[in-house]
Design an enzyme around this catalytic site. Structure first.
Site, short mmCIF file in Angstrom:
data_model
loop_
_atom_site.label_atom_id
_atom_site.label_comp_id
_atom_site.label_asym_id
_atom_site.label_seq_id
_atom_site.Cartn_x
_atom_site.Cartn_y
_atom_site.Cartn_z
N GLY B 28 0.01 -54.05 7.24
CA GLY B 28 -1.25 -53.38 7.50
C GLY B 28 -1.56 -52.45 6.36
N ASP B 31 -3.33 -46.71 6.44
CA ASP B 31 -3.60 -45.86 7.61
C ASP B 31 -3.70 -46.62 8.93
OD1 ASP B 31 -3.77 -43.65 5.89
OD2 ASP B 31 -5.80 -44.26 5.33
N LYS B 34 1.05 -48.48 11.03
CA LYS B 34 2.17 -49.43 11.09
C LYS B 34 3.49 -48.73 11.34
CE LYS B 34 2.32 -51.24 7.24
NZ LYS B 34 3.32 -50.62 6.39
N ASN B 162 -5.02 -51.95 16.47
CA ASN B 162 -4.46 -50.64 16.81
C ASN B 162 -5.56 -49.57 16.86
OD1 ASN B 162 -2.46 -48.75 17.33
ND2 ASN B 162 -2.04 -48.38 15.15
N MET B 164 -6.96 -48.35 19.46
CA MET B 164 -8.00 -48.64 20.45
C MET B 164 -8.47 -47.34 21.12
SD MET B 164 -8.83 -51.84 20.42
CE MET B 164 -9.76 -52.03 21.95
N GLY B 464 10.08 -62.80 -39.18
CA GLY B 464 9.74 -61.51 -39.76
C GLY B 464 8.23 -61.32 -39.72
N ALA B 468 6.16 -60.58 -44.91
CA ALA B 468 7.54 -60.14 -45.14
C ALA B 468 8.17 -60.90 -46.31
CB ALA B 468 8.37 -60.33 -43.87
N LYS B 470 8.77 -64.45 -45.91
CA LYS B 470 9.48 -65.58 -45.31
C LYS B 470 9.23 -66.89 -46.06
CE LYS B 470 7.34 -65.21 -41.39
NZ LYS B 470 6.48 -64.07 -41.70
N SER B 538 7.30 -65.66 -35.37
CA SER B 538 8.05 -65.78 -34.10
C SER B 538 8.47 -64.41 -33.57
CB SER B 538 9.25 -66.71 -34.25
OG SER B 538 10.01 -66.43 -35.39
#
Lengths: 302, 630
Positions: B28, B31, B34, B162, B164, B464, B468, B470, B538
């Site tokens: 629920g 408020d 529950k 609830n 009621m 890298g 860089a 690579k 990567s």
């Protein structure tokens, strides 16, 4: 609906066995925390069932504060021998050397040093990556939210807001080196389930659970048993003999007895059913401060 | 029993032993009352003890929201933070019992960000009590809760209307709420739906009937929970048992321990190891309490078999004449449970039964709006989102649809680096039978091909930052290898992104897929006997790990070109940093997208400190030391 429905005890038993087998299969170096109490007795019995005809593939660890009832120590040693299991007894020797007792340092500091710290030291020293504990969710409010596989950091800390979701019977056992999991196979048992199971399976328990005449003093509305001459008596305190038993067993000056005539298991269970005082009120440590169990658990207490 | 006890009481205990167990969850909004309802059940079934009551009265004065009355909610809100905020933030389990049944209640939080907790609570429940505040009627949360309950396979629902007392116990209000609820819930396929008007605070229709609700003729909440037949019939149907633990006390005994997921097993039954297809017969059902004639779903047992067949943890022992499906591709509903979103193509672990396998989400068919139940297109799943996905597992798994059997169809998803449980899934069906894809055994092997070239195949993975160095270094290494007479191939962003991967962009999901394809292509080339150089930013550890795992030990060399961001940005050979800084390029690694540096690369090159040809020589030296150059 089929007629083969399992009773609630059968289901709880199967669940606990399933959990124990998962741990045995997934962890490198598990251990079972053995506190000698009735829950430990049930947990150990379930372990014997889970791995039969093998022995449980892990040792028992008892953190001995040196303040256990003498009958408990005797029972512990007899049990390990009877079942042929490895028993590791660990005491915080620094605490002993520093003269830390429940009387000189208060129950909170004493518990921290002799139980919480001692447990953490033992787990780190033996490099255990999983540790079974007999805690139940119905014992205390903060336990109600704890997972069955409860993750601990390298410092043994518990973060209640950051727990792993736990669905079905699928437990996430993955950790990094140094981290560990506390495992609670009795999570869904209630105190009544424990007693009914002890009765049904005829599980041996420490005789202190049965009512007998024992020397006690009344203190702060609780009956404290005089187990040896280490209990300092206050002015005017004279031990008297009463018919008492224990609902829960911890360290003797911190665990209160209750007056009772229940000397057999059915009588204990009968008393349970009409009992009006919940289990942990017999333990002084929980009364220290509000939310005290949650605080202890964050720090690494079981 | 030789213990002395009142005879009547021993009978009483025997009866209590025969109780069954009902697990239900309550859901629920914050408020709806529950916690008050559960507190009321615990209170009225007399399972509160004096000291708990004393502490409750104390707490009610301190934190309570009900004035001078007892606030039952405080009984169940356990953690300090929750007590302060007055909300339930995690699943809590509560216990009570009547003469007929033992109950385990999963109390789950209602607000949006904690949907994952509701799924957790629902996974083991057979009944759901869905709370509605009579003043507010059916809310968005009500729809969400009902959907999740249905998704997790709960077939029996109580609609607890609830408060009621705050709508004058009006039948019209109740009827209107029920009609609203049925208007969408009929589609969710619940077997039973029992609406009950109640007031948790005053106890009407919780356990005792409420006088003010005299117009209501159905059962009280507790009366219904005590009698509803909600347990799944798992004992009939074909036998399945995931093997948790191989039980070998000595050389003479070999047993398979597990919890039966479905069906019944007896000695003599023909069984099959679902994964390997090997068959045998059950020799004995071994338990601590002695051998058994039969065992049913839910029981934890140990089986021995007539034949010595190889079975390890994770295998499923099943009825030989009615086997579970085995596949390495399934369609499933997936609930994402972590704030780091799902990345399709990334390798996660899934745990299903006693088996943990590497798996990837290969396709998200759609996600489902848990409030409107609409299907929406999706490239990823965020925390608390639900999607229908295809999953590929690295090895085949034996399963059944979740709707048929929860144990055989449910799985959790675990992140391989953080080890956190990040998702939970329910298998709907298999996408192809794994038996159709047995690998073709080839005569010309990798070793044969490599032997012809006189070299040892290997993949050099350069990672890298952009700029860089690579590709520059990889180029130099390839030239040196060529001059040494080696057969090589260089894969880099330029030659891959224009062809094989031209459909991919630079989102996290596309980066993952990019790396997966590159790794698979490199694997084929290594299989062909080549020395492969791959030069890719990567940025994510998980994908580099995934690539590594495709290769045999020693076949994958991770080379980290460790150039500081400032140096790479200063070089900016393609002007990309400038454009990214100007906001023209999104998701640029190092700026607005993370780079996860390798923790233990096989070789680390200080890209800012030495010249490219010196670094290339360092790579050659590393290969020489490792015996790759013969």
């Amino acid at each position: 609906m089929s007629g083969s429905r399992l009773t609630h005890l059968k289901r709880l038993e199967a669940e606990a066995i399933h959990i124990m087998r998962e741990v045995a299969a997934e962890f490198r170096n598990p251990v079972m925390l053995y506190s000698i109490g009735k829950d430990s007795s049930v947990m150990l019995h379930l372990a014997m069932k889970a791995f039969h005809p093998s022995k449980p593939p892990f040792p028992l660890l008892h953190v001995d504060t040196t303040w256990k009832f003498r009958e408990m120590i005797r029972f512990r040693d007899d049990t390990a021998k009877r079942l042929g299991l490895d028993l590791i007894v660990h005491t915080n020797q620094e605490g002993v050397a520093a003269g830390i007792t429940p009387f000189t340092h208060g129950s909170s500091a004493y518990t921290h040093v002799m139980k919480t710290e001692a447990l953490k030291t033992a787990l780190s020293f033996y490099k255990f990556d999983a540790a079974f504990g007999g805690a139940r969710r119905d014992e205390e409010k903060s336990r109600a939210k704890e997972r069955i596989f409860s993750f601990r950091t390298e410092n043994h800390g518990w973060d209640p807001k950051n727990q792993r979701p736990e669905l079905w019977n699928l437990y996430n056992a993955r950790i990094r080196p140094g981290e560990s999991i506390r495992v609670f196979p009795l999570s869904n048992w209630t105190e009544l389930d424990i007693w009914q199971y002890i009765l049904k399976e005829d599980i041996p328990i420490v005789p202190l659970y049965f009512a007998a005449e024992r020397p006690v003093v009344a203190r702060d509305g609780m009956l404290i048993m005089v187990d040896d001459d280490r209990l300092p008596l206050g002015a005017g305190e004279v031990p008297e003999t009463k018919m008492v038993r224990f609902r829960t067993l911890g360290c003797y000056p911190l665990t209160a007895a209750m007056e009772s005539r229940a000397a057999t298991l059915p009588e204990i269970v009968e008393e349970m059913l009409i009992a009006r005082t919940s289990e942990r009120s017999g333990r002084l440590i929980d009364h220290d401060e509000a939310g005290s169990m949650e605080k202890k658990k964050r720090e690494g207490y079981f | 029993m030789d213990q002395h006890a009142p005879a009547g009481f021993v009978d009483y205990l025997a009866r209590h032993e025969q109780k069954d167990l009902l697990r239900f969850l309550t859901c629920g909004s914050v408020d709806d009352g529950k916690s008050t309802l559960i507190g009321r059940l615990l209170y009225d079934t007399k399972l509160l003890f004096e000291d708990q009551l004393a502490s409750l009265e104390r707490d009610s004065k301190k934190h309570g929201t009900t004035g001078a009355d007892i606030d039952f909610a405080l009984l169940v809100d356990g953690l300090e933070a929750e007590r302060e905020q007055g909300i339930t933030i995690d699943v809590a389990y509560r216990f009570f019992a009547t003469d007929r049944r033992k109950f385990i209640v999963a109390d789950t939080p209602g607000h949006e960000q904690y949907t994952r907790n509701m799924a957790t609570g629902a996974s083991n429940a057979d009944v759901a009590v869905i709370l509605i505040d009579a003043r507010k009627g059916v809310l968005t949360q009500t729809r969400r809760h009902s959907f999740i309950v249905s998704l997790l396979g709960i077939r029996h629902v109580v609609l607890a209307v609830n408060k009621m007392d705050l709508v004058d116990f009006s039948k019209e209000v109740f009827d209107r709420i029920l009609a609203d609820y049925r208007s969408f819930a009929d589609a969710l396929g619940f077997e039973t739906l029992v609406p009950i008007p109640l007031s948790a605070r005053f106890g009407d229709n919780v356990i005792e009937r409420g006088e003010a609700l005299g117009w209501y003729e159905g059962p009280t909440l507790l009366a219904h929970l005590e009698t509803v037949e909600a347990a799944r019939d798992t004992a009939s149907g074909p036998f399945r048992m995931p093997v948790q633990w191989v039980n070998r006390p000595d050389l003479d005994f070999r047993g398979f321990s597990g919890t039966i997921a479905r069906g019944t097993v007896r000695p003599g039954d023909p069984v099959v190891a679902a994964g390997s297809g090997r068959t045998s017969r059950v020799k004995a059902i071994v338990t601590y309490d002695g051998p058994r004639d039969a065992a049913v779903a839910g029981e934890a047992v140990t089986l021995t078999l007539e034949d010595e067949i190889d079975i390890s943890r994770g295998e499923v022992i099943a009825a030989a004449e009615d086997r579970p499906e085995v596949s390495d591709q399934v369609s499933a509903h997936l609930i994402w449970m972590h704030d780091e979103r799902l990345i399709p193509g990334r390798t996660y672990l899934i745990k299903s039964g006693a088996r943990t396998v590497a798996a990837t989400v290969t396709d998200i068919k759609h996600k489902i709006d848990v409030n409107s139940f609409q299907k929406l297109a999706a490239k990823t799943l965020d925390m608390n989102e639900v999607g229908v996905v295809n999953i590929a597992t690295q090895e085949p798994i034996a399963f059944e649809p979740y709707a048929t059997n929860r144990t055989m169809g449910g799985f959790i998803v675990v992140d391989r680096l953080s080890n956190l449980t990040v998702g939970a899934g329910m298998i709907d069906f298999g996408l192809r039978r794994a038996t159709n894809i047995h690998w073709q055994a080839l005569d010309v092997t990798k070793a044969v091909r490599a032997g012809l070239k006189g070299q040892r195949p290997v993949l050099l993975w350069f990672t890298g930052l952009s700029g860089a160095g690579k590709s520059t270094i990889a180029n130099l290494v390839e030239k040196r290898l060529a001059s040494l007479g080696r057969h090589t191939y260089l894969l880099d962003g330029d030659n891959v992104r224009h062809g094989l991967n031209r459909d991919l962009g630079f989102t996290a999901a596309d980066r993952v897929e990019n790396i997966r394809r590159v790794a698979e292509a490199a694997k084929l080339m290594v299989d062909a006997g080549l020395i492969v150089l791959a030069s890719f930013i990567s940025p994510f550890r998980a994908e580099r790990q995934m690539a590594r795992e495709l290769f045999e030990p020693g076949e994958f060399i991770e080379i980290f070109v460790d150039t500081p961001l400032a140096v790479a940005e200063e070089r900016d050979p393609k002007g990309l940093y400038k454009r990214a800084r100007a906001g023209e390029i999104k998701n640029f690694t190092g700026l607005d997208s993370p780079y996860e540096a390798p923790e233990a690369p096989d070789l680390r090159l200080e890209g800012g400190a030495a010249a490219a040809d010196a670094l290339a020589e360092a790579v050659i030296a590393h290969l020489d030391r490792g015996g790759y150059l013969g």
